[in-house]
Design a protein around this motif. Sequence first.
Motif, short mmCIF file in Angstrom:
data_model
loop_
_atom_site.label_atom_id
_atom_site.label_comp_id
_atom_site.label_asym_id
_atom_site.label_seq_id
_atom_site.Cartn_x
_atom_site.Cartn_y
_atom_site.Cartn_z
N ALA A 162 34.98 35.32 44.38
CA ALA A 162 36.73 34.95 44.60
C ALA A 162 37.77 35.78 43.82
CB ALA A 162 36.22 33.96 44.97
N ASP A 163 37.14 35.23 42.42
CA ASP A 163 39.01 35.47 42.05
C ASP A 163 39.25 37.46 41.61
OD1 ASP A 163 38.94 33.16 40.61
OD2 ASP A 163 37.67 33.87 38.43
N ARG A 164 38.25 37.70 41.83
CA ARG A 164 38.62 39.59 41.97
C ARG A 164 39.11 39.66 43.04
NH1 ARG A 164 33.89 40.08 38.90
NH2 ARG A 164 32.28 40.63 40.67
N LEU A 165 38.44 39.17 43.84
CA LEU A 165 39.24 39.74 45.32
C LEU A 165 40.43 38.87 45.70
CD1 LEU A 165 36.19 38.70 48.23
CD2 LEU A 165 36.93 40.88 47.20
N ALA A 166 40.66 38.03 44.75
CA ALA A 166 42.36 37.15 45.18
C ALA A 166 43.64 37.86 44.10
CB ALA A 166 41.73 35.90 45.58
N ALA A 167 42.69 38.30 43.03
CA ALA A 167 43.53 38.39 42.38
C ALA A 167 44.90 39.42 42.30
CB ALA A 167 43.13 38.89 40.81
N GLY A 168 45.77 39.69 41.58
CA GLY A 168 46.86 40.27 42.37
C GLY A 168 47.20 40.92 40.75
N PRO A 169 48.11 42.17 40.75
CA PRO A 169 48.24 42.88 40.09
C PRO A 169 48.62 42.24 38.32
CG PRO A 169 49.14 44.03 41.97
CD PRO A 169 49.37 42.50 42.12
N GLY A 170 48.18 42.57 37.58
CA GLY A 170 48.35 42.07 35.66
C GLY A 170 47.55 41.20 35.49
N GLU A 171 47.08 40.25 37.11
CA GLU A 171 46.11 39.24 36.33
C GLU A 171 44.82 39.39 36.09
OE1 GLU A 171 45.58 36.70 39.69
OE2 GLU A 171 48.18 36.52 40.34
N PRO A 172 44.15 38.74 35.14
CA PRO A 172 42.80 39.58 34.43
C PRO A 172 41.39 39.68 35.25
CG PRO A 172 43.78 37.08 33.61
CD PRO A 172 44.56 37.99 34.42
N ALA A 173 41.48 38.93 36.65
CA ALA A 173 40.49 39.97 37.09
C ALA A 173 40.75 40.76 38.11
CB ALA A 173 40.23 38.43 38.33
N TYR A 174 42.00 41.06 38.24
CA TYR A 174 42.85 42.17 39.33
C TYR A 174 41.67 43.60 39.08
CZ TYR A 174 45.79 44.94 41.99
OH TYR A 174 46.57 46.66 42.62
N GLY A 175 41.32 44.26 39.64
CA GLY A 175 40.96 45.63 39.44
C GLY A 175 40.33 45.69 41.06
N SER A 176 39.14 47.11 41.69
CA SER A 176 39.05 47.31 42.48
C SER A 176 39.24 47.30 43.62
CB SER A 176 37.83 48.63 42.70
OG SER A 176 37.87 49.83 43.72
N PRO A 177 37.89 46.01 43.32
CA PRO A 177 37.55 45.55 44.57
C PRO A 177 39.40 43.97 44.97
CG PRO A 177 36.11 44.52 43.30
CD PRO A 177 36.86 45.87 42.45
N SER A 178 40.23 44.17 44.24
CA SER A 178 41.27 43.73 44.73
C SER A 178 42.84 44.31 45.37
CB SER A 178 42.18 43.16 43.06
OG SER A 178 41.12 42.32 42.27
N ALA A 179 42.73 45.35 44.70
CA ALA A 179 43.12 46.47 45.01
C ALA A 179 42.89 47.26 46.46
CB ALA A 179 43.27 47.75 43.99
N LYS A 180 41.10 47.05 46.95
CA LYS A 180 41.31 47.57 47.67
C LYS A 180 41.23 46.81 48.75
CE LYS A 180 38.21 50.70 45.49
NZ LYS A 180 36.14 51.52 45.84
N LEU A 181 40.90 45.37 48.96
CA LEU A 181 41.25 44.61 49.68
C LEU A 181 42.92 44.02 50.23
CD1 LEU A 181 40.02 42.51 51.75
CD2 LEU A 181 40.20 40.69 49.40
N ALA A 182 44.04 44.64 49.42
CA ALA A 182 44.65 44.17 49.31
C ALA A 182 45.71 45.17 50.25
CB ALA A 182 46.02 44.56 48.13
N TRP A 183 44.58 46.31 50.53
CA TRP A 183 44.40 47.90 51.38
C TRP A 183 45.08 47.61 52.90
CZ3 TRP A 183 46.74 52.87 51.30
CH2 TRP A 183 46.31 53.67 52.55
N TYR A 184 44.25 45.78 53.60
CA TYR A 184 43.72 45.72 54.42
C TYR A 184 44.85 43.99 54.51
CZ TYR A 184 39.67 48.62 54.83
OH TYR A 184 38.99 50.24 54.28
N ALA A 185 44.16 43.18 53.18
CA ALA A 185 45.13 42.00 53.87
C ALA A 185 45.96 41.27 52.39
CB ALA A 185 43.54 41.26 54.27
N ASP A 186 46.40 40.11 53.39
CA ASP A 186 46.66 39.42 52.00
C ASP A 186 45.78 38.03 51.90
OD1 ASP A 186 49.55 40.15 51.47
OD2 ASP A 186 49.47 39.11 53.98
N ALA A 187 45.04 37.88 50.30
CA ALA A 187 43.99 36.72 50.13
C ALA A 187 43.91 36.53 49.42
CB ALA A 187 42.88 38.19 49.79
N ARG A 188 43.12 34.99 48.96
CA ARG A 188 44.08 33.68 48.44
C ARG A 188 42.16 32.82 47.82
NH1 ARG A 188 45.28 32.27 53.47
NH2 ARG A 188 44.81 30.50 53.90
#
Length: 283
Positions: A162-188
């Motif tokens: 959940a942390d990885r999916l919802a993280a934004g740029p610069g946050e510790p959990a931000y990574g490939s899953p975060s960026a790819k989900l952001a292509w489609y949707a805003d997540a929280r």
Amino acid sequence: MDHVIPGPVRLFGAADVRALADELGVRPTKKLGQNFVHDANTVRRIVRLAEVRDDDVVLEVGPGLGSLTLALLEAAASVVAVEIDPVLSERLPRTADERAPGTELHVVLADALRITAADLPGTPTALVANLPYNVAVPVVLHLLAELPTLRHGLVMVQSEVADRLAAGPGEPAYGSPSAKLAWYADARRAGPVPRGVFWPVPGVDSALVAFTRHDEPDGDRRAVFAAVDAAFAQRRKSLRAALAGWAGSPAEAERRLRAAGIDPSERGEQLGIDRFAALAATT
């Protein structure tokens, strides 16, 4: 066939879940990531946080014994449940008939990682699911890619996921899953889920992630995701170094980064999906 008037939905309690599992000879398996929710308050909370409306066609992945399914049937126009286990898939319609009469359920026996829109009845508008922890990220990304009608949803996953999916740029959990989900949707993140509402009790914490679809950025998704994967494959390195293989050489990586207006000394975790799209568009 006579029309059945919807009646009160009878949600499962812990004893109901155990009894149904015994009837079917089902023992939750780690291979399929099966942890069944047995708490009525939890499934109603999930449906509420997912903002399921009475005109939604909800796609549920991994319905299992049907605890969440029943709560979804109580709130949505219809539910399409994708289940990979044939024993569970066969029993689910009878569970709905017994405990949620007059509601509309379609069960699809399939692997959610392989389904397309053509495999599903209707046009799902929402994704709500208790996802197996080992496939949660690929399932969410696959379904958003395959089903553009999905406008919103909520998934229950391992807390770290959940942390990885919802993280934004610069946050510790931000990574490939975060960026790819952001292509489609805003997540929280939408809140934690106690371990005690599951059978068997999992050895990890769970959490809810809600998403709302938005317009996709301009560009070729596959090309953008290739740049994302390359950037995060060596996340401790600068983008100049991490993207050398992707671009062909460190010099070419630096040229393309500068062409996209990105400092080559930055790291992948500093870039939002729009900047990855700008990078992928360079030639």
